[in-house]
Design a protein around this motif. Structure first.
Motif, PDB file in Angstrom:
ATOM      1  N   ALA A  35       0.829  -1.207   0.000  1.00 37.09           N
ATOM      2  CA  ALA A  35       0.000   0.000   0.000  1.00 37.09           C
ATOM      3  C   ALA A  35       0.863   1.257   0.000  1.00 37.09           C
ATOM      4  O   ALA A  35       0.513   2.262  -0.637  1.00 37.09           O
ATOM      5  N   LEU A  52     -11.759  -6.750  -6.761  1.00 45.10           N
ATOM      6  CA  LEU A  52     -11.194  -5.600  -6.070  1.00 45.10           C
ATOM      7  C   LEU A  52     -10.822  -5.943  -4.637  1.00 45.10           C
ATOM      8  O   LEU A  52      -9.851  -5.415  -4.091  1.00 45.10           O
ATOM      9  N   GLN A  61      -7.373  -7.278  -4.747  1.00 48.80           N
ATOM     10  CA  GLN A  61      -6.358  -6.464  -5.408  1.00 48.80           C
ATOM     11  C   GLN A  61      -5.941  -5.238  -4.604  1.00 48.80           C
ATOM     12  O   GLN A  61      -4.801  -4.800  -4.726  1.00 48.80           O
ATOM     13  N   ARG A  62      -6.824  -4.718  -3.798  1.00 48.74           N
ATOM     14  CA  ARG A  62      -6.478  -3.523  -3.040  1.00 48.74           C
ATOM     15  C   ARG A  62      -5.584  -3.908  -1.864  1.00 48.74           C
ATOM     16  O   ARG A  62      -5.978  -4.702  -1.002  1.00 48.74           O
ATOM     17  N   ASP A  98      -4.809  -2.214   0.783  1.00 49.82           N
ATOM     18  CA  ASP A  98      -5.371  -1.838   2.078  1.00 49.82           C
ATOM     19  C   ASP A  98      -6.452  -2.810   2.525  1.00 49.82           C
ATOM     20  O   ASP A  98      -6.595  -3.090   3.727  1.00 49.82           O
ATOM     21  N   THR A 146     -13.058  -0.181   5.216  1.00 49.01           N
ATOM     22  CA  THR A 146     -12.028  -0.132   4.174  1.00 49.01           C
ATOM     23  C   THR A 146     -12.597  -0.550   2.825  1.00 49.01           C
ATOM     24  O   THR A 146     -12.307   0.073   1.788  1.00 49.01           O
ATOM     25  N   ALA A 149     -13.036   1.799  -0.486  1.00 50.50           N
ATOM     26  CA  ALA A 149     -12.423   1.404  -1.751  1.00 50.50           C
ATOM     27  C   ALA A 149     -13.435   1.471  -2.883  1.00 50.50           C
ATOM     28  O   ALA A 149     -13.139   1.993  -3.977  1.00 50.50           O
ATOM     29  N   GLN A 152     -14.154   5.056  -3.771  1.00 50.55           N
ATOM     30  CA  GLN A 152     -13.105   5.670  -4.583  1.00 50.55           C
ATOM     31  C   GLN A 152     -13.197   5.220  -6.040  1.00 50.55           C
ATOM     32  O   GLN A 152     -13.047   6.042  -6.953  1.00 50.55           O
ATOM     33  N   VAL A 153     -13.426   3.927  -6.259  1.00 48.81           N
ATOM     34  CA  VAL A 153     -13.535   3.441  -7.634  1.00 48.81           C
ATOM     35  C   VAL A 153     -14.754   4.048  -8.324  1.00 48.81           C
ATOM     36  O   VAL A 153     -14.681   4.484  -9.486  1.00 48.81           O
ATOM     37  N   ALA A 176      -7.058   3.524  -7.430  1.00 54.56           N
ATOM     38  CA  ALA A 176      -8.197   2.977  -6.691  1.00 54.56           C
ATOM     39  C   ALA A 176      -8.417   1.499  -7.000  1.00 54.56           C
ATOM     40  O   ALA A 176      -8.922   0.749  -6.149  1.00 54.56           O
ATOM     41  N   GLY A 186      -6.075  -0.653  -7.358  1.00 56.18           N
ATOM     42  CA  GLY A 186      -5.053  -1.461  -6.702  1.00 56.18           C
ATOM     43  C   GLY A 186      -3.678  -1.371  -7.305  1.00 56.18           C
ATOM     44  O   GLY A 186      -2.722  -1.885  -6.723  1.00 56.18           O
TER      45      GLY A 186
END
Length: 515
Positions: free
Chosen positions: A185, A302, A305-306, A308, A395, A399, A402-403, A479, A481
């Motif tokens: 991250a 997602l 992949q993220r 965080d 979280t 996420a 944001q996407v 966003a 990732g």
């Protein structure tokens, strides 16, 4: 014929084996929120179209490639070698990356400390003693002196019958994974900040260049206005108005130059360099290319992949193991120890059989009454898990927010840029007509001034809209990732675990088609 084990030994082994097999039952199954459906769009309302077109010469169309992969070095989609070089320097020199790497090594060392409990602890001891003892106990006066040399090797072992040791290790192992994702991250955040700051620098530089061109044009108009005033074609008010317009445009330059300095200083800090030592070519919008194809992961992917999100999941796994630890504290703790050595009054007798000493000790400790401490520890562990569970959900929601925002921004940026370019073309044509009419004496100065202001605003707005499209494209890629799952080789070592341990965290994949 094979001999069977004595009954007491067999009973002990059976107990140990049964307890070891039941150890995992103390850790409850990992409770995870429900994953989103891939059929549902990220955004409220209709899904963003696959092709986003600005509708004019402001820029090419962008294709939303839903379900496709993103390259690890996602910033290379902008095709700017200077940006690639700057990010490579930042990943190497950034103190935030160095801090995350040190925290990962710390967690790995702590996990190795936890894993040592699985092995017997062997300790060597050697002691030499010279003493004087009183003879009064024997009804004699005086005393006698003697020497005593003692050496031994001790072995202690905690058989993990109820799985406490393994749960402690699983907790530490999950924290290692957490630090690995925190490092990933940190890399993603650093690269995203470098890209967006470079775009901001390019936008500020473009606005400064446009403003200076406008100032030059205003100076020419002021000269023209003064000439017309001298010829008696216009009154002095028009001259004053033009001087005011020129001063207004010149006043916008210092704030823009300050913004440019801030962005350049920020880029230097991001790559671990003092601002005064930064030596590089400035970024311009002309050096960047807008990515034509934007890979957009499916909602279910997602979550994997993220970084965080993966870090938050590792925290949940650590908290889940802590619940198992709290439950296992209600059961007995077993310690086995043995020692073998020799003690003698003279070095020559140290290795004599008569000087040998040994001991075998087995100890069992069972909590009986501790004033509710164990129940409170279990409640504390459950509450801690509920907290990280809520943090994980937060979280994930952030996420997806944001996407969704980035997808809509990319769509609306194209529309805004197309409208701004159309407004700029209209303003440029209107200014040309107003200037020609003013020179010919067919229109007054107010008409020219109005066209001039409209053109100035349209030109600056077009630069802002263009840079915003770059910014939001970068925000979308971050966003999603950043594409770390397509790395060709692991960048950081993982903590080694005993071969018979079962990891509680998914391994970091080297490459995944659907991470």
């Amino acid at each position: 014929m094979q001999k069977s084990l004595p009954r007491p030994v067999a009973a002990v082994l059976a107990t140990v084996l049964a307890g070891s097999l039941a150890a995992c039952s103390f850790e409850p199954p990992l409770r995870m929120p429900r994953a989103p459906s891939d059929k549902a769009p990220y955004t409220a309302g209709a899904q963003v179209k696959r092709t986003v077109t600005p509708g004019g010469p402001a820029g090419h169309a962008q294709e939303m490639a839903y379900g496709k992969e993103l390259h690890e070095e996602w910033w290379k989609l902008f095709h700017a070698k200077a940006l690639d070089t700057l990010i490579a320097i930042g990943l190497k020199n950034s103190p935030t990356i160095a801090q995350a790497q040190a925290q990962l090594r710390e967690a790995q060392a702590a996990a190795r400390v936890d894993s040592s409990i699985f092995y017997p602890q062997v300790t060597g001891n050697l002691q030499a003693n010279r003493s004087k003892a009183s003879a009064a106990a024997f009804g004699r006066s005086g005393g006698f002196r003697y020497s005593l040399i003692t050496g031994s090797v001790g072995v202690s072992y905690y058989p993990d019958i109820f799985g406490v040791n393994r749960l402690v290790y699983r907790h530490g192992e999950a924290l290692v994974k957490y630090q690995q994702w925190e490092l990933e991250a940190a890399r993603l955040t650093l690269t995203g900040n470098i890209v967006t700051t470079a775009i901001s620098e390019a936008a500020a530089e473009g606005q400064i260049r446009a403003t200076r061109a406008i100032v030059a044009q205003e100076k020419k108009l002021l000269e023209l206005t003064e000439n017309q005033y001298r010829a008696g074609a216009i009154d002095y008010v028009s001259v004053v108005n033009q001087r005011s317009q020129l001063a207004t445009e010149m006043a916008t330059l210092p704030p823009l130059e300050q913004q440019l300095a801030v962005y350049r200083h920020a880029l230097a800090i991001l790559v671990g360099t003092f601002p005064a030592n930064a030596r590089r070519q400035p970024f311009t919008l002309a050096t960047l290319q807008l990515p034509k194809r934007l890979p957009v992961s499916l909602p279910s992917q997602l979550l994997k992949q993220r970084p965080d999100i993966r870090a938050a999941r590792a925290q949940m796994q650590a908290a889940n193991a802590a619940i198992g630890e709290a439950r296992a504290q209600f059961y007995p703790t077993v310690q086995l120890s043995a020692a073998f050595g020799a003690t003698a009054t003279h070095p020559g007798l140290f290795f004599s059989p008569v000087s040998s000493i040994w001991s075998l000790v087995g100890a069992l400790s069972q909590p009986i009454f501790e004033g509710g401490k164990l129940e409170a520890q279990k409640s504390e562990a459950h509450a801690a898990y509920d907290a990280v569970y809520a943090a994980y959900r937060s979280t994930v929601l952030n996420a997806f927010d944001q996407v969704a925002n980035a997808l809509r921004a990319v769509e609306h940026d194209a529309q805004t840029l197309a409208a701004q370019r159309e407004a700029l073309r209209a303003a440029a044509r209107a200014l040309q007509l107003a200037q020609a009419s003013y020179r010919a004496g067919a229109s007054d100065y107010l008409t020219l001034l109005t066209s001039e202001v409209q053109y100035d605003h349209a030109r600056i707005a077009e630069i802002k809209a263009e840079s915003q499209r770059y910014q939001d494209t970068a925000a979308l890629l971050v966003a999603l990732g950043g594409g770390w799952w397509n790395k060709t080789a692991p960048r950081t070592p993982t903590a080694s675990a005993p071969q018979n341990s079962r990891s509680g965290v998914d391994p970091l994949p080297a490459k995944q088609v659907n991470p």
